[in-house]
Structures are given as C-alpha cells and as structure tokens.
Design an enzyme around this catalytic site. Structure first.
Site, PDB file in Angstrom:
ATOM      1  N   SER A  53       0.829  -1.197   0.000  1.00  0.00           N
ATOM      2  CA  SER A  53       0.000   0.000   0.000  1.00  0.00           C
ATOM      3  C   SER A  53       0.872   1.259   0.000  1.00  0.00           C
ATOM      4  O   SER A  53       1.674   1.458  -0.911  1.00  0.00           O
ATOM      5  CB  SER A  53      -0.958  -0.049   1.196  1.00  0.00           C
ATOM      6  OG  SER A  53      -1.993   0.885   1.048  1.00  0.00           O
ATOM      7  N   THR A  54       0.771   2.106   1.026  1.00  0.00           N
ATOM      8  CA  THR A  54       1.634   3.283   1.118  1.00  0.00           C
ATOM      9  C   THR A  54       3.104   2.877   1.124  1.00  0.00           C
ATOM     10  O   THR A  54       3.956   3.576   0.571  1.00  0.00           O
ATOM     11  CB  THR A  54       1.296   4.088   2.387  1.00  0.00           C
ATOM     12  OG1 THR A  54      -0.058   4.521   2.321  1.00  0.00           O
ATOM     13  CG2 THR A  54       2.211   5.289   2.544  1.00  0.00           C
TER      14      THR A  54
ATOM     15  N   ALA B  76      -0.395  -4.530  -3.510  1.00  0.00           N
ATOM     16  CA  ALA B  76      -1.561  -3.641  -3.383  1.00  0.00           C
ATOM     17  C   ALA B  76      -1.103  -2.202  -3.161  1.00  0.00           C
ATOM     18  O   ALA B  76      -1.615  -1.493  -2.299  1.00  0.00           O
ATOM     19  CB  ALA B  76      -2.466  -4.110  -2.242  1.00  0.00           C
TER      20      ALA B  76
ATOM     21  N   ASP C 120      -9.588  -5.226  -4.709  1.00  0.00           N
ATOM     22  CA  ASP C 120      -9.027  -4.244  -3.779  1.00  0.00           C
ATOM     23  C   ASP C 120      -9.944  -3.030  -3.731  1.00  0.00           C
ATOM     24  O   ASP C 120     -10.112  -2.321  -4.723  1.00  0.00           O
ATOM     25  CB  ASP C 120      -7.622  -3.840  -4.248  1.00  0.00           C
ATOM     26  CG  ASP C 120      -6.854  -3.038  -3.225  1.00  0.00           C
ATOM     27  OD1 ASP C 120      -7.483  -2.230  -2.510  1.00  0.00           O
ATOM     28  OD2 ASP C 120      -5.622  -3.205  -3.147  1.00  0.00           O
TER      29      ASP C 120
ATOM     30  N   HIS D 138      -7.493  -5.733  -0.319  1.00  0.00           N
ATOM     31  CA  HIS D 138      -6.312  -4.887  -0.118  1.00  0.00           C
ATOM     32  C   HIS D 138      -5.355  -5.494   0.916  1.00  0.00           C
ATOM     33  O   HIS D 138      -4.145  -5.495   0.720  1.00  0.00           O
ATOM     34  CB  HIS D 138      -6.755  -3.501   0.337  1.00  0.00           C
ATOM     35  CG  HIS D 138      -5.642  -2.519   0.440  1.00  0.00           C
ATOM     36  ND1 HIS D 138      -4.916  -2.096  -0.656  1.00  0.00           N
ATOM     37  CD2 HIS D 138      -5.106  -1.867   1.516  1.00  0.00           C
ATOM     38  CE1 HIS D 138      -3.989  -1.232  -0.274  1.00  0.00           C
ATOM     39  NE2 HIS D 138      -4.089  -1.076   1.028  1.00  0.00           N
TER      40      HIS D 138
END
Length: 274
Positions: free
Chosen positions: A95-96, A120, A225, A254
């Site tokens: 993610s981030t 993701a 996601d 996600h």
C-alpha cells in the site's frame, strides 16, 4: 527498543531479525511494522534476514509534527538501510509502503538493492486528475482526513471491519483479531502523521519514479481491492516499470498479506529464488 535517529532528528523504530539476504518490509497506512508479522516469521524461517521499521509518526517511531511526505519516508528508509549496512536487499512494500519503496529506489538508487515487490501498492497515482481520470476523487481522501482529525478511533474500526480486508463482501467471515490488531496499530501512531499521510499516499505521482527503476519488481495486486482499486494501480505500475512483472489475484482484498498470507508468502519466495 532498537532505533535510529534520522538526519532531521526523528527517532525511527525498527526490527532486525536473522541473517542471510535481507528483506526490508515497508508497511501501509496507518499501521506499523507489526502488520508484517506473517511475512517476518515466514521468511525468517526460510533463512532470510528480515527488517521492518515503523514509519515516522507511526507505531513506536517518534510522533513528530512534520516530514510526513514521500521524500521523508524514502529518506528514513534509506537511513535504516545504511545504518544496518544492508546490501543485496529485497524491498517489499504494501500500500503506502509500496510508494515508499518506489520513491526510495528512484531517489537513493539501486546500489544496495537486488529486487522489489509492490503489494496492493498506491503507485502510480491514486487521486483523480485530468491526466489520471481513473483515480479516486479527491473528496474521498478529504473525508479520510476529516475522519482522522475528528473520529479516528471509530474510523479505525470501520476500515478493517469493511473494505480493507474485504470483510464487507458476501460470504466473507470477519476475523475480530485481525480487525482489533489493525485498530491497535493505527491508534499507536500519531493523528498528525496519519492526517498528513493521506495526502502523501493519495497525491504523490510516482510515474517518473517507476520509470527509473531497472531491477526486477514483482507487482502483486488483488482485483477486489477496495482501497487501492486494481485497474488504476497494479497494471499501470507494471507497464511503467522497465522490469516489472504483474501478478493478479482474483477476488483478493487490499489486506491480502494478512488474509492470504500463505499465497502471498509462497509467491514472494518464488520470486526471491528466481
């Protein structure tokens, strides 16, 4: 606790277990290195050295008021890598954290790195713009910030109870321990870091960063996601990467490193050994 102090005076917490080729894990928003438990234990058992840090303002790292942007995130990651003198490292970002890995490799170079995996991940760009019409409207992220600033504890239950792990899908049984662990990690961090982090993960354009990365990168993304929608993320990143490999997971959410750790770990291991 093992920590380093960055060049701008921020104390960053990290875990460093085992020996062998290092795998460095960068976590998602608004979590901590603890979100990688299933991966840290698995790869430690496979003979790798596993390293994970809490991003500034998150987890056990210092809750400073500023520096919550991708350049600082990348510089903090570089500081951990250099402090531990990691070489031939594999960088894995969720993610981030995927954005953090991309910015780190583009900004600090690949001399100490061997491969990378984006799970993701937020690149190339999450927010909707004229040049990124498939992105999410800025109002979505504005609402995130409002919730963080005014109702963070309740918001940090709603996210894992619903879209993060796909527990809002028909036939998917919520796991209370997973939800509670997400809340715990989120509430350990600072509201200011999390508030600013929304802008960092949603508005940073990684297009040029992705083009600069020459090492092999495995792009792993679930097509269900609900946080970082598949079509505007994984496939586009894989196209921009000179040596990108896209692996799509049908129906995965996600938070698939947690919900489908066995599949993700096996595929990562195969990529590392290739």
């Amino acid at each position: 606790m093992p920590t380093i102090t960055t060049s701008d005076g921020v104390e960053i917490y990290y875990k460093d277990w085992g020996s062998g080729q290092p795998i460095v894990f960068s976590h998602g928003w608004p979590l901590s290195a603890d979100d990688w438990d299933a991966q840290l234990m698995f790869f430690l058992g496979q003979g790798y050295r596993v390293v994970a840090h809490d991003r500034r303002g998150h987890g056990r790292s210092e809750q400073v008021a500023d520096g919550h942007d991708m350049d600082h995130y990348a510089d903090d990651l570089a500081a951990v890598v250099e402090h531990l003198d990691l070489r031939d490292a594999v960088h894995v970002g969720h993610s981030t954290g995927g954005g953090e890995v991309v910015r780190y490799l583009a900004r600090h170079g690949e001399e100490r790195a061997a491969k990378a995996a984006l799970i993701a991940a937020v690149p190339p760009l999450m927010v909707q713009t004229e040049t990124n019409p498939g992105g999410l409207p800025k109002s979505v992220f504005d609402d995130f910030q409002t919730q963080v600033a005014t109702n963070r504890s309740a918001f940090y239950r709603a996210v894992p109870e619903g879209p993060f792990y796909g527990f809002n899908r028909d036939g998917v049984e919520p796991v209370e321990g997973v939800i509670a662990n997400w809340w715990r990690q989120g509430m350990m961090g600072g509201a200011k870091a999390h508030y600013d982090g929304v802008v960092a993960f949603s508005q940073t354009d990684f297009t040029e960063d992705l083009k600069k990365i020459s090492l092999p990168v495995l792009v792993m993304h679930g097509d269900d996601d609900q946080i970082v929608p598949y079509a505007d993320a994984g496939p586009l990143s894989a196209e921009l990467l000179p040596n990108g490999i896209l692996k799509t997971y049908k129906g995965f959410p996600h938070g698939m490193p947690t919900t489908h750790a066995d599949v993700i770990n096996a595929d990562l291991l195969e990529f590392l050994r290739a």
